[in-house]
Write an enzyme that holds these catalytic residues in place. Structure first.
Site, PDB file in Angstrom:
ATOM      1  N   HIS A 156      56.565  22.258  37.902  1.00 12.75           N
ATOM      2  CA  HIS A 156      56.297  23.015  39.128  1.00 12.75           C
ATOM      3  C   HIS A 156      57.170  24.270  39.124  1.00 12.75           C
ATOM      4  O   HIS A 156      58.049  24.418  38.278  1.00 12.75           O
ATOM      5  CB  HIS A 156      56.589  22.153  40.369  1.00 12.75           C
ATOM      6  CG  HIS A 156      57.996  21.670  40.451  1.00 12.75           C
ATOM      7  ND1 HIS A 156      58.354  20.356  40.251  1.00 12.75           N
ATOM      8  CD2 HIS A 156      59.141  22.334  40.676  1.00 12.75           C
ATOM      9  CE1 HIS A 156      59.661  20.237  40.360  1.00 12.75           C
ATOM     10  NE2 HIS A 156      60.164  21.423  40.617  1.00 12.75           N
TER      11      HIS A 156
HETATM   12  C1  T46 Z   1      63.418  20.719  40.322  1.00 13.52           C
HETATM   13  C2  T46 Z   1      63.699  19.689  39.297  1.00 13.52           C
HETATM   14  C3  T46 Z   1      64.789  20.081  38.359  1.00 13.52           C
HETATM   15  C4  T46 Z   1      63.279  14.637  48.178  1.00 13.52           C
HETATM   16  O1  T46 Z   1      62.944  13.884  49.108  1.00 13.52           O
HETATM   17  N1  T46 Z   1      64.334  15.485  48.328  1.00 13.52           N
HETATM   18  C5  T46 Z   1      64.753  16.326  47.335  1.00 13.52           C
HETATM   19  O2  T46 Z   1      65.705  17.077  47.534  1.00 13.52           O
HETATM   20  C6  T46 Z   1      64.044  16.295  46.078  1.00 13.52           C
HETATM   21  C7  T46 Z   1      64.476  17.205  44.937  1.00 13.52           C
HETATM   22  C8  T46 Z   1      62.998  15.432  45.939  1.00 13.52           C
HETATM   23  N2  T46 Z   1      62.627  14.612  46.969  1.00 13.52           N
HETATM   24  C9  T46 Z   1      61.499  13.692  46.776  1.00 13.52           C
HETATM   25  C10 T46 Z   1      60.158  14.348  46.568  1.00 13.52           C
HETATM   26  C11 T46 Z   1      59.427  13.361  45.677  1.00 13.52           C
HETATM   27  O3  T46 Z   1      58.809  12.376  46.483  1.00 13.52           O
HETATM   28  O4  T46 Z   1      61.751  12.949  45.576  1.00 13.52           O
HETATM   29  C12 T46 Z   1      60.538  12.695  44.875  1.00 13.52           C
HETATM   30  C13 T46 Z   1      60.629  13.209  43.448  1.00 13.52           C
HETATM   31  O5  T46 Z   1      60.684  14.647  43.454  1.00 13.52           O
HETATM   32  P1  T46 Z   1      60.021  15.542  42.310  1.00 13.52           P
HETATM   33  O6  T46 Z   1      58.803  14.881  41.808  1.00 13.52           O
HETATM   34  O7  T46 Z   1      59.891  16.951  42.824  1.00 13.52           O
HETATM   35  O8  T46 Z   1      61.173  15.485  41.188  1.00 13.52           O
HETATM   36  P2  T46 Z   1      61.282  16.310  39.826  1.00 13.52           P
HETATM   37  O9  T46 Z   1      62.348  15.655  39.028  1.00 13.52           O
HETATM   38  O10 T46 Z   1      59.963  16.484  39.191  1.00 13.52           O
HETATM   39  O11 T46 Z   1      61.808  17.776  40.282  1.00 13.52           O
HETATM   40  C14 T46 Z   1      63.096  17.917  40.829  1.00 13.52           C
HETATM   41  C15 T46 Z   1      63.076  18.881  42.013  1.00 13.52           C
HETATM   42  O12 T46 Z   1      62.082  18.478  42.942  1.00 13.52           O
HETATM   43  C16 T46 Z   1      62.778  20.298  41.587  1.00 13.52           C
HETATM   44  O13 T46 Z   1      63.114  21.174  42.644  1.00 13.52           O
HETATM   45  O14 T46 Z   1      63.562  21.908  40.067  1.00 13.52           O
HETATM   46  O15 T46 Z   1      64.011  18.400  39.841  1.00 13.52           O
END
Ligand code: T46
Length: 135
Positions: free
Chosen positions: A49
């Site tokens: 993303h």
């Molecule tokens: C990024 C990379 C390096 C939250 O509730 N609060 C938060 O602060 C974050 C980061 C995530 N979440 C929830 C949202 C989703 O339900 O945690 C779940 C997993 O998040 P996501 O699929 O976005 O995780 P990654 O590892 O794909 O991405 C994350 C960050 O979202 C993103 O900003 O740059 O790590």
């Protein structure tokens, strides 16, 4: 591509080492949020993303992972495996995290609170947003 690797100062003495990170001093923004990614399963990809308006610093505080960064015209892959370095990533950069070692702990400092509306999770939509910004 607006990314930058920060080298943090290691404060060492006979007891060991310490790194301090201060918002708007060591890094260019005030820290609103800290999260960390760990226990990542093998062959998993995270990220995939871009953020419309979010600055972040990624610090691999244990183990190793790789990150592919893409600004719509250029792409590069970096290895994160050094807790004395922080990778700054500006808004509107597509990121994909790969090749996590089982012991990888990736700590992220962000300048804003979590907001799902800030995410662009479709690559085509990301390219369209980049192109419309450049018009
Ligand atoms: C990024 C990379 C390096 C939250 O509730 N609060 C938060 O602060 C974050 C980061 C995530 N979440 C929830 C949202 C989703 O339900 O945690 C779940 C997993 O998040 P996501 O699929 O976005 O995780 P990654 O590892 O794909 O991405 C994350 C960050 O979202 C993103 O900003 O740059 O790590």
């Amino acid at each position: 591509m607006n990314i930058k690797m920060f080298d943090f100062k290691v404060i060492g003495d006979s007891r060991g080492s310490l790194i301090a990170i201060e918002g708007e001093k060591t890094i260019p923004f005030d820290i609103k949020r800290v999260y960390y990614i760990f226990d990542t399963k093998s062959n998993v990809q995270r990220g995939k993303h871009a953020h419309r308006d979010l600055e972040q610093i990624l610090i691999c505080i244990n183990g190793e992972c790789k990150i592919r960064l893409d600004n719509g015209t250029k792409s590069k892959i970096l290895t994160l495996n050094d807790l004395t370095k922080g990778l700054y990533i500006d808004s509107m950069i597509w990121r994909e995290l790969i090749s996590f070692s089982p012991d990888c702990v990736l700590m992220v400092l962000a300048n804003k609170y979590y907001d799902e509306l800030d995410y662009i999770r479709n690559y085509q939509e990301f390219l369209e947003a980049i192109n419309s910004d450049n018009k």
